[in-house]
Design a protein around this motif. Structure first.
Motif, PDB file in Angstrom:
ATOM      1  N   PRO A 343       0.828  -1.212   0.000  1.00 38.97           N
ATOM      2  CA  PRO A 343       0.000   0.000   0.000  1.00 38.97           C
ATOM      3  C   PRO A 343       0.867   1.269   0.000  1.00 38.97           C
ATOM      4  N   ARG A 344       2.118   1.162   0.382  1.00 43.63           N
ATOM      5  CA  ARG A 344       2.954   2.366   0.464  1.00 43.63           C
ATOM      6  C   ARG A 344       3.659   2.664  -0.858  1.00 43.63           C
ATOM      7  N   CYS A 345       4.341   1.659  -1.465  1.00 46.27           N
ATOM      8  CA  CYS A 345       5.129   1.968  -2.669  1.00 46.27           C
ATOM      9  C   CYS A 345       4.533   1.382  -3.944  1.00 46.27           C
ATOM     10  N   GLY A 346       3.455   0.585  -3.812  1.00 42.44           N
ATOM     11  CA  GLY A 346       2.775   0.106  -5.013  1.00 42.44           C
ATOM     12  C   GLY A 346       3.321  -1.190  -5.586  1.00 42.44           C
ATOM     13  N   LEU A 347       4.366  -1.720  -5.039  1.00 44.78           N
ATOM     14  CA  LEU A 347       4.933  -2.978  -5.528  1.00 44.78           C
ATOM     15  C   LEU A 347       3.872  -4.086  -5.469  1.00 44.78           C
ATOM     16  N   GLU A 348       3.761  -4.862  -6.538  1.00 42.45           N
ATOM     17  CA  GLU A 348       2.812  -5.972  -6.526  1.00 42.45           C
ATOM     18  C   GLU A 348       3.469  -7.206  -7.116  1.00 42.45           C
ATOM     19  N   ALA A 349       3.360  -8.330  -6.432  1.00 41.66           N
ATOM     20  CA  ALA A 349       3.987  -9.555  -6.945  1.00 41.66           C
ATOM     21  C   ALA A 349       3.375 -10.781  -6.305  1.00 41.66           C
ATOM     22  N   ASP A 350       3.717 -11.885  -6.876  1.00 42.22           N
ATOM     23  CA  ASP A 350       3.342 -13.199  -6.384  1.00 42.22           C
ATOM     24  C   ASP A 350       3.964 -13.415  -4.997  1.00 42.22           C
ATOM     25  N   ARG A 351       3.245 -14.128  -4.132  1.00 44.44           N
ATOM     26  CA  ARG A 351       3.716 -14.357  -2.771  1.00 44.44           C
ATOM     27  C   ARG A 351       5.119 -14.985  -2.723  1.00 44.44           C
ATOM     28  N   ASP A 352       5.354 -15.947  -3.620  1.00 45.79           N
ATOM     29  CA  ASP A 352       6.658 -16.635  -3.610  1.00 45.79           C
ATOM     30  C   ASP A 352       7.771 -15.713  -4.092  1.00 45.79           C
ATOM     31  N   THR A 353       7.436 -14.874  -5.064  1.00 44.02           N
ATOM     32  CA  THR A 353       8.419 -13.907  -5.556  1.00 44.02           C
ATOM     33  C   THR A 353       8.814 -12.940  -4.440  1.00 44.02           C
ATOM     34  N   ILE A 354       7.790 -12.489  -3.702  1.00 44.74           N
ATOM     35  CA  ILE A 354       8.045 -11.609  -2.557  1.00 44.74           C
ATOM     36  C   ILE A 354       9.014 -12.277  -1.579  1.00 44.74           C
ATOM     37  N   ALA A 355       8.752 -13.575  -1.304  1.00 43.15           N
ATOM     38  CA  ALA A 355       9.605 -14.296  -0.347  1.00 43.15           C
ATOM     39  C   ALA A 355      11.040 -14.350  -0.857  1.00 43.15           C
ATOM     40  N   ILE A 356      11.197 -14.669  -2.138  1.00 45.03           N
ATOM     41  CA  ILE A 356      12.545 -14.753  -2.731  1.00 45.03           C
ATOM     42  C   ILE A 356      13.278 -13.417  -2.579  1.00 45.03           C
ATOM     43  N   LEU A 357      12.574 -12.317  -2.885  1.00 44.41           N
ATOM     44  CA  LEU A 357      13.221 -11.003  -2.826  1.00 44.41           C
ATOM     45  C   LEU A 357      13.591 -10.634  -1.391  1.00 44.41           C
ATOM     46  N   ASN A 358      12.730 -11.002  -0.449  1.00 42.09           N
ATOM     47  CA  ASN A 358      13.049 -10.721   0.954  1.00 42.09           C
ATOM     48  C   ASN A 358      14.232 -11.551   1.451  1.00 42.09           C
ATOM     49  N   ILE A 359      14.253 -12.821   1.036  1.00 41.59           N
ATOM     50  CA  ILE A 359      15.370 -13.687   1.469  1.00 41.59           C
ATOM     51  C   ILE A 359      16.671 -13.166   0.846  1.00 41.59           C
ATOM     52  N   GLU A 360      16.580 -12.788  -0.431  1.00 46.42           N
ATOM     53  CA  GLU A 360      17.758 -12.232  -1.101  1.00 46.42           C
ATOM     54  C   GLU A 360      18.243 -10.977  -0.360  1.00 46.42           C
ATOM     55  N   GLY A 361      17.284 -10.089  -0.055  1.00 50.59           N
ATOM     56  CA  GLY A 361      17.627  -8.844   0.611  1.00 50.59           C
ATOM     57  C   GLY A 361      18.266  -9.075   1.984  1.00 50.59           C
ATOM     58  N   ARG A 362      17.700 -10.023   2.728  1.00 53.24           N
ATOM     59  CA  ARG A 362      18.259 -10.298   4.053  1.00 53.24           C
ATOM     60  C   ARG A 362      19.664 -10.866   3.957  1.00 53.24           C
ATOM     61  N   ALA A 363      19.890 -11.730   2.966  1.00 53.28           N
ATOM     62  CA  ALA A 363      21.240 -12.288   2.803  1.00 53.28           C
ATOM     63  C   ALA A 363      22.210 -11.199   2.366  1.00 53.28           C
ATOM     64  N   LEU A 364      21.767 -10.325   1.454  1.00 57.04           N
ATOM     65  CA  LEU A 364      22.647  -9.237   1.003  1.00 57.04           C
ATOM     66  C   LEU A 364      23.041  -8.343   2.175  1.00 57.04           C
ATOM     67  N   SER A 365      22.092  -8.061   3.044  1.00 58.74           N
ATOM     68  CA  SER A 365      22.460  -7.187   4.166  1.00 58.74           C
ATOM     69  C   SER A 365      23.359  -7.918   5.157  1.00 58.74           C
ATOM     70  N   LYS A 366      23.203  -9.235   5.265  1.00 61.82           N
ATOM     71  CA  LYS A 366      24.126 -10.016   6.098  1.00 61.82           C
ATOM     72  C   LYS A 366      25.538  -9.988   5.523  1.00 61.82           C
ATOM     73  N   MET A 367      25.607  -9.966   4.187  1.00 64.26           N
ATOM     74  CA  MET A 367      26.911  -9.986   3.529  1.00 64.26           C
ATOM     75  C   MET A 367      27.598  -8.638   3.638  1.00 64.26           C
ATOM     76  N   GLY A 368      26.834  -7.620   3.918  1.00 66.44           N
ATOM     77  CA  GLY A 368      27.396  -6.286   4.074  1.00 66.44           C
ATOM     78  C   GLY A 368      28.162  -5.882   2.841  1.00 66.44           C
ATOM     79  N   GLY A 369      29.432  -5.528   2.995  1.00 63.42           N
ATOM     80  CA  GLY A 369      30.203  -5.017   1.855  1.00 63.42           C
ATOM     81  C   GLY A 369      31.003  -6.072   1.134  1.00 63.42           C
TER      82      GLY A 369
END
Ligand SMILES: [Zn+2]
Length: 400
Positions: A343-369
């Motif tokens: 509702p805030r930024c308008g992004l719309e996707a399949d539930r599984d796609t959302i999960a993949i992007l969140n898991i990717e994002g969390r791993a990227l932030s764990k990896m830091g630089g």
């Protein structure tokens, strides 16, 4: 197979072996005596809390030698294995009946219990088995303890090896793995692949087993139930269901790890402990049991294959991976069948796609630089339109 010490991995090499025809009966007889001795030792160890080698030795050694006719090295292997089985049973708070084993499987200490000489495996006591085939990639590493197994008319020797743990590369991005009951989704902000789980196929065999069990568990059929044929078939169906899951988990993990390795990506999976725990609390159905088994085995094989191949692996917190916006972190709302919208930024996707992007994002932030490539996919780099258009995302199915 299991991960070993820091610098090394323990892996198992499978050798198909075949006894000299005139020795086959003698080897089977030895394995049956070993099994009976093992079941006896487990009972004695549990009854006397004899969990140390010394105690077990004092209580069992003489009897294993005299009553079961085991040679010294095999007798020692037998009570050692019994201690391990007793310990894991005692550790289990929900333990059922005392463990007994029906399998013909004999633990063999390296050099003392067996050795590999040319094309032959020699067991203590003068038994020889011809080596028919094995994975030669690990020939340069010394053999450790082994296990001789007889199943479905074939002998297999599983030999443990210690090999150096491969160095991990610096990842250029992340390949995320999301599991749900029907399928697993593998991907990141550039690719997405979906693989069906074999739960339905495995369930078929569980149901066959259950039907047989039900039919022959009425008192009318007691004599029948005792008949080996039925029990064997029930066991066969249960084993078949488990094998389907195991094969799938191993092959799927192998494919995912190979894909990651080719592109120098890290693999990220969710920590499934909580999910498995919550499934455990559900009414125990065959489906739940198989889904749980699938999760656990896939996790196991992913971790193991990653170690073996030097692929960096991240285990991320699963909380909210399929309900928060991977771009702005807002709570998502339903937008049709398995589709979600932010509702805030308008992004719309399949539930599984959302999960993949969140898991990717969390791993990227764990990896830091630690990303080596500045063009590595970052969740925040992707334009909103692409999120709303899953058609743009290359999709495919893995040939498994
Ligand atoms: Zn958003």
């Amino acid at each position: 197979m299991s991960a070993g010490d820091e610098g090394e991995l323990t892996l198992t090499v499978r050798m198909r072996v075949s006894p000299e025809p005139e020795q086959e009966e003698a080897i089977l007889d030895l394995m049956r005596r070993y099994r009976d001795a093992l079941n006896y030792s487990i009972r004695v160890i549990i009854a006397n809390k004899a969990l140390s080698l010394n105690k077990a030795h004092r209580l069992l050694y003489k009897e294993l030698r005299e009553r079961y006719g085991l040679s010294s090295a095999i007798a020692v292997g037998c009570y050692r294995e019994a201690i391990a089985i007793a310990k894991s049973w005692l550790r289990n708070p929900k333990r059922g009946a005392m463990p007994t084993t029906r399998r013909l499987s004999m633990w063999l200490a390296h050099e003392l219990g067996y050795r590999v000489k040319g094309d032959y495996v020699e067991l203590i006591g003068g038994y020889r088995l011809r080596v028919i085939g094995w994975d030669r990639r690990y020939d340069d590493f010394p053999n450790r303890d082994a296990r001789l197994v007889f199943r479905d008319g074939e002998f297999t020797l599983y030999v443990a090896k210690r090999v150096p743990r491969p160095a991990k590369y610096a990842p250029k991005g992340v390949l995320a793995v999301d599991v749900n009951e029907r399928q697993i989704v593998v991907g990141n902000s550039r690719v997405e692949i979906r693989v069906e789980t074999p739960v339905e196929r495995a369930l078929h065999y569980r149901r066959l087993a259950e039907r047989l069990q039900e039919k022959y568990s009425s008192t009318r059929y007691n004599a029948w139930l005792r008949r080996n044929g039925i029990r064997k078939r029930v066991r066969y169906f249960h084993r078949k269901a488990k094998n389907i899951i195991e094969d799938w988990a191993r092959r799927t993990a192998h494919t995912i790890i190979s894909l990651a390795k080719q592109s120098k990506l890290a693999v990220a999976r969710e920590d499934l402990t909580g999910l498995i725990e919550s499934l455990r609390r559900l009414p125990k159905g065959h489906r739940t049991a198989l889904v749980m088994l699938g999760y656990r085995r896939l996790g196991y094989w992913l971790d193991w294959q990653a170690e073996k191949n030097g692929v960096p692996l991240f285990v991320v917190d699963p909380a909210g991976t399929s309900s928060t916006c991977p771009r702005c972190g807002a709570e998502l709302v339903e937008a049709g069948h398995r589709r979600l919208r932010c509702p805030r930024c308008g992004l719309e996707a399949d539930r599984d796609t959302i999960a993949i992007l969140n898991i990717e994002g969390r791993a990227l932030s764990k990896m830091g630089g630690t990303l080596t490539s500045p063009t590595a996919p970052q969740v925040t780099d992707v334009s909103p339109n692409r999120w709303g258009e899953p058609v743009n995302r290359p999709k495919g199915t893995l040939a498994l």
